[in-house]
Design an enzyme around this catalytic site. Structure first.
Site, mmCIF file in Angstrom:
data_model
loop_
_atom_site.group_PDB
_atom_site.id
_atom_site.type_symbol
_atom_site.label_atom_id
_atom_site.label_comp_id
_atom_site.label_asym_id
_atom_site.label_seq_id
_atom_site.Cartn_x
_atom_site.Cartn_y
_atom_site.Cartn_z
ATOM 1 N N LYS A 22 0.846 -1.209 0.000
ATOM 2 C CA LYS A 22 0.000 0.000 0.000
ATOM 3 C C LYS A 22 0.879 1.255 0.000
ATOM 4 O O LYS A 22 0.662 2.171 -0.798
ATOM 5 C CB LYS A 22 -0.945 0.004 1.221
ATOM 6 C CG LYS A 22 -1.840 -1.238 1.291
ATOM 7 C CD LYS A 22 -2.774 -1.211 2.475
ATOM 8 C CE LYS A 22 -2.111 -1.308 3.828
ATOM 9 N NZ LYS A 22 -1.449 -2.621 4.115
ATOM 10 N N ARG A 97 -10.149 0.203 9.100
ATOM 11 C CA ARG A 97 -9.659 -1.143 9.386
ATOM 12 C C ARG A 97 -10.658 -1.941 10.190
ATOM 13 O O ARG A 97 -10.418 -3.119 10.482
ATOM 14 C CB ARG A 97 -8.383 -1.037 10.215
ATOM 15 C CG ARG A 97 -7.127 -1.040 9.411
ATOM 16 C CD ARG A 97 -5.978 -0.889 10.370
ATOM 17 N NE ARG A 97 -4.855 -1.653 9.961
ATOM 18 C CZ ARG A 97 -3.755 -1.120 9.422
ATOM 19 N NH1 ARG A 97 -3.666 0.165 9.232
ATOM 20 N NH2 ARG A 97 -2.756 -1.879 9.101
ATOM 21 N N ARG A 136 11.783 -5.592 4.396
ATOM 22 C CA ARG A 136 11.432 -4.161 4.294
ATOM 23 C C ARG A 136 12.372 -3.282 5.118
ATOM 24 O O ARG A 136 12.746 -3.606 6.229
ATOM 25 C CB ARG A 136 10.008 -3.933 4.775
ATOM 26 C CG ARG A 136 9.702 -2.430 4.893
ATOM 27 C CD ARG A 136 8.268 -2.095 4.991
ATOM 28 N NE ARG A 136 7.606 -2.748 6.083
ATOM 29 C CZ ARG A 136 6.295 -2.728 6.261
ATOM 30 N NH1 ARG A 136 5.527 -2.111 5.377
ATOM 31 N NH2 ARG A 136 5.736 -3.328 7.283
ATOM 32 N N ARG A 169 11.172 -1.528 10.818
ATOM 33 C CA ARG A 169 10.118 -1.064 11.727
ATOM 34 C C ARG A 169 10.025 -1.943 12.967
ATOM 35 O O ARG A 169 10.249 -3.147 12.883
ATOM 36 C CB ARG A 169 8.776 -1.084 10.989
ATOM 37 C CG ARG A 169 8.353 0.275 10.499
ATOM 38 C CD ARG A 169 7.192 0.249 9.575
ATOM 39 N NE ARG A 169 6.015 -0.491 10.029
ATOM 40 C CZ ARG A 169 4.885 -0.561 9.348
ATOM 41 N NH1 ARG A 169 4.781 0.084 8.196
ATOM 42 N NH2 ARG A 169 3.852 -1.234 9.792
ATOM 43 N N ARG A 180 -0.277 -9.318 13.318
ATOM 44 C CA ARG A 180 -0.902 -8.323 12.432
ATOM 45 C C ARG A 180 -1.730 -9.005 11.349
ATOM 46 O O ARG A 180 -2.809 -8.524 10.978
ATOM 47 C CB ARG A 180 0.178 -7.433 11.802
ATOM 48 C CG ARG A 180 0.736 -6.420 12.793
ATOM 49 C CD ARG A 180 2.062 -5.845 12.341
ATOM 50 N NE ARG A 180 1.993 -5.142 11.086
ATOM 51 C CZ ARG A 180 3.061 -4.872 10.326
ATOM 52 N NH1 ARG A 180 4.261 -5.250 10.703
ATOM 53 N NH2 ARG A 180 2.922 -4.217 9.207
HETATM 54 P P1 AP5 Z 1 4.731 -1.685 1.821
HETATM 55 O O1 AP5 Z 1 4.409 -0.817 0.664
HETATM 56 O O2 AP5 Z 1 5.524 -1.100 2.953
HETATM 57 O O3 AP5 Z 1 3.406 -2.411 2.379
HETATM 58 P P2 AP5 Z 1 2.167 -1.840 3.174
HETATM 59 O O4 AP5 Z 1 0.964 -2.499 2.595
HETATM 60 O O5 AP5 Z 1 2.192 -0.344 3.198
HETATM 61 O O6 AP5 Z 1 2.496 -2.488 4.588
HETATM 62 P P3 AP5 Z 1 2.368 -1.967 6.075
HETATM 63 O O7 AP5 Z 1 3.092 -2.993 6.912
HETATM 64 O O8 AP5 Z 1 2.816 -0.544 6.213
HETATM 65 O O9 AP5 Z 1 0.864 -2.075 6.318
HETATM 66 P P4 AP5 Z 1 0.159 -2.175 7.629
HETATM 67 O O10 AP5 Z 1 -1.221 -1.991 7.155
HETATM 68 O O11 AP5 Z 1 0.416 -3.378 8.434
HETATM 69 O O12 AP5 Z 1 0.846 -1.025 8.521
HETATM 70 P P5 AP5 Z 1 0.361 0.410 8.991
HETATM 71 O O13 AP5 Z 1 1.551 1.273 9.046
HETATM 72 O O14 AP5 Z 1 -0.826 0.882 8.249
HETATM 73 O O15 AP5 Z 1 5.487 -2.979 1.241
HETATM 74 C C1 AP5 Z 1 5.984 -3.977 2.092
HETATM 75 C C2 AP5 Z 1 7.353 -4.480 1.564
HETATM 76 O O16 AP5 Z 1 7.151 -5.163 0.335
HETATM 77 C C3 AP5 Z 1 8.340 -3.334 1.264
HETATM 78 O O17 AP5 Z 1 9.617 -3.773 1.616
HETATM 79 C C4 AP5 Z 1 8.208 -3.128 -0.253
HETATM 80 O O18 AP5 Z 1 9.418 -2.650 -0.829
HETATM 81 C C5 AP5 Z 1 7.860 -4.532 -0.741
HETATM 82 N N1 AP5 Z 1 6.943 -4.522 -1.883
HETATM 83 C C6 AP5 Z 1 5.893 -3.689 -2.090
HETATM 84 N N2 AP5 Z 1 5.257 -3.999 -3.225
HETATM 85 C C7 AP5 Z 1 5.906 -5.082 -3.730
HETATM 86 C C8 AP5 Z 1 5.705 -5.884 -4.901
HETATM 87 N N3 AP5 Z 1 4.702 -5.623 -5.759
HETATM 88 N N4 AP5 Z 1 6.546 -6.925 -5.118
HETATM 89 C C9 AP5 Z 1 7.561 -7.195 -4.256
HETATM 90 N N5 AP5 Z 1 7.812 -6.463 -3.143
HETATM 91 C C10 AP5 Z 1 6.993 -5.425 -2.895
HETATM 92 O O19 AP5 Z 1 -0.141 0.080 10.494
HETATM 93 C C11 AP5 Z 1 0.768 -0.232 11.520
HETATM 94 C C12 AP5 Z 1 0.027 -0.347 12.840
HETATM 95 O O20 AP5 Z 1 -0.609 0.914 13.168
HETATM 96 C C13 AP5 Z 1 -1.120 -1.374 12.884
HETATM 97 O O21 AP5 Z 1 -0.643 -2.678 13.161
HETATM 98 C C14 AP5 Z 1 -1.990 -0.799 14.018
HETATM 99 O O22 AP5 Z 1 -1.428 -1.090 15.273
HETATM 100 C C15 AP5 Z 1 -1.872 0.709 13.798
HETATM 101 N N6 AP5 Z 1 -2.949 1.228 12.912
HETATM 102 C C16 AP5 Z 1 -2.790 1.755 11.665
HETATM 103 N N7 AP5 Z 1 -3.981 2.125 11.156
HETATM 104 C C17 AP5 Z 1 -4.915 1.826 12.099
HETATM 105 C C18 AP5 Z 1 -6.330 1.949 12.138
HETATM 106 N N8 AP5 Z 1 -7.018 2.454 11.108
HETATM 107 N N9 AP5 Z 1 -6.963 1.519 13.246
HETATM 108 C C19 AP5 Z 1 -6.280 0.995 14.286
HETATM 109 N N10 AP5 Z 1 -4.948 0.840 14.307
HETATM 110 C C20 AP5 Z 1 -4.257 1.247 13.219
#
Ligand code: AP5
Length: 230
Positions: A22, A97, A136, A169, A180
């Site tokens: 994402k 979410r 990552r 991270r 997660r």
């Molecule tokens: P990347 O682009 O970083 O993936 P992402 O989908 O953004 O992953 P996240 O881990 O950031 O998502 P998340 O939803 O768990 O975390 P968030 O920060 O929102 O890509 C991942 C890796 O793959 C990278 O190394 C990239 O280079 C590689 N890659 C990408 N595309 C690729 C491809 N096509 N092919 C190969 N490799 C590829 O949330 C973190 C925490 O915050 C949650 O656990 C929760 O505690 C809290 N939180 C966030 N939002 C909320 C909410 N709305 N409500 C409650 N808690 C929340």
């Protein structure tokens, strides 16, 4: 009631499991459309780093791979997308979410007379998530994600945008990633049918290369634009 938005206002939601790509696609879409990028995870991580009240409250949930309670995130995100810079649209990542978050977003949009353009589901199986997250690295300043093998920075350990340091991270440890994923399947995945029923869901095969995923998303958005013009 949700209906597709007029294409001039691009209100995009990036949806999918942790590590689906994402953030990676958001960086590309920002370059395409010059829209503000609102990432719940980045906002919460910044609050954690500042040591603010929100950050301190969020930390223990995030470090354990659990969701931060709805009451801490809903107003925060809805206030953010009501700001002036989001009037022509935004790229929302990591929200909603949970069902209450989706309902709150729907109610806010109805009140504002705005509509979601599309919920872009970047679909990736769990095994791929684990391998992606283990490689990552993210910039300490911009938050931009890289992957040591599939999407390395131009200079090892440094962000392409501003040369800032790349780190792993806190919640990318294997046991937290598993948690997660469990939370995604139980709390967040049900929103796929929620948005599908409302005609807003667009599926993208996230297992392809970042460039192919980006091309697919652009094609989806171009189709929405054509449909709008008909
Ligand atoms: P990347 O682009 O970083 O993936 P992402 O989908 O953004 O992953 P996240 O881990 O950031 O998502 P998340 O939803 O768990 O975390 P968030 O920060 O929102 O890509 C991942 C890796 O793959 C990278 O190394 C990239 O280079 C590689 N890659 C990408 N595309 C690729 C491809 N096509 N092919 C190969 N490799 C590829 O949330 C973190 C925490 O915050 C949650 O656990 C929760 O505690 C809290 N939180 C966030 N939002 C909320 C909410 N709305 N409500 C409650 N808690 C929340």
């Amino acid at each position: 009631m949700y209906v597709s938005t007029p294409v001039r206002e691009l209100n995009l939601i990036l949806f999918g499991p942790p590590g689906a790509g994402k953030g990676t696609q958001a960086a590309r879409l920002q370059d395409d459309f010059r829209l503000p990028y609102v990432a719940t995870g980045d906002i919460l991580r910044a609050a954690k780093q500042e040591g603010s009240e929100l950050g301190l409250a969020a930390k223990r949930y995030m470090d354990a791979g659990e969701l931060v309670p709805d009451e801490l995130v809903v107003d925060l995100i809805i206030d953010r997308i009501e700001q002036e810079d989001c009037q022509d649209g935004f790229i929302l990542d990591g929200f909603p979410r949970t069902r209450p978050q989706a309902d709150a977003l729907g109610a806010a949009f109805e009140r504002l007379g705005r509509r979601i353009t599309a919920v872009l589901l970047i679909d990736v199986p769990d095994e791929e998530v684990v391998s992606r997250i283990s490689g990552r690295r993210v910039s300490v300043k911009t938050g931009r994600p890289y992957h040591v093998e599939t999407d390395p920075p131009k200079h090892e350990g440094r962000c392409d945008i501003d040369g800032s340091r790349l780190v792993q991270r806190d919640d990318d440890r294997p046991e937290v990633v598993k948690k997660r994923l469990d939370v995604y399947h139980s709390e967040t995945e049900p929103l796929i049918s929620y948005y599908d029923e409302r005609g807003l869901l667009r599926r993208v095969d996230g297992t392809r290369s970042p460039t192919e995923v980006h091309d697919h998303i652009r094609a989806v958005l171009a189709t929405l634009r054509l449909e709008e013009d008909l």
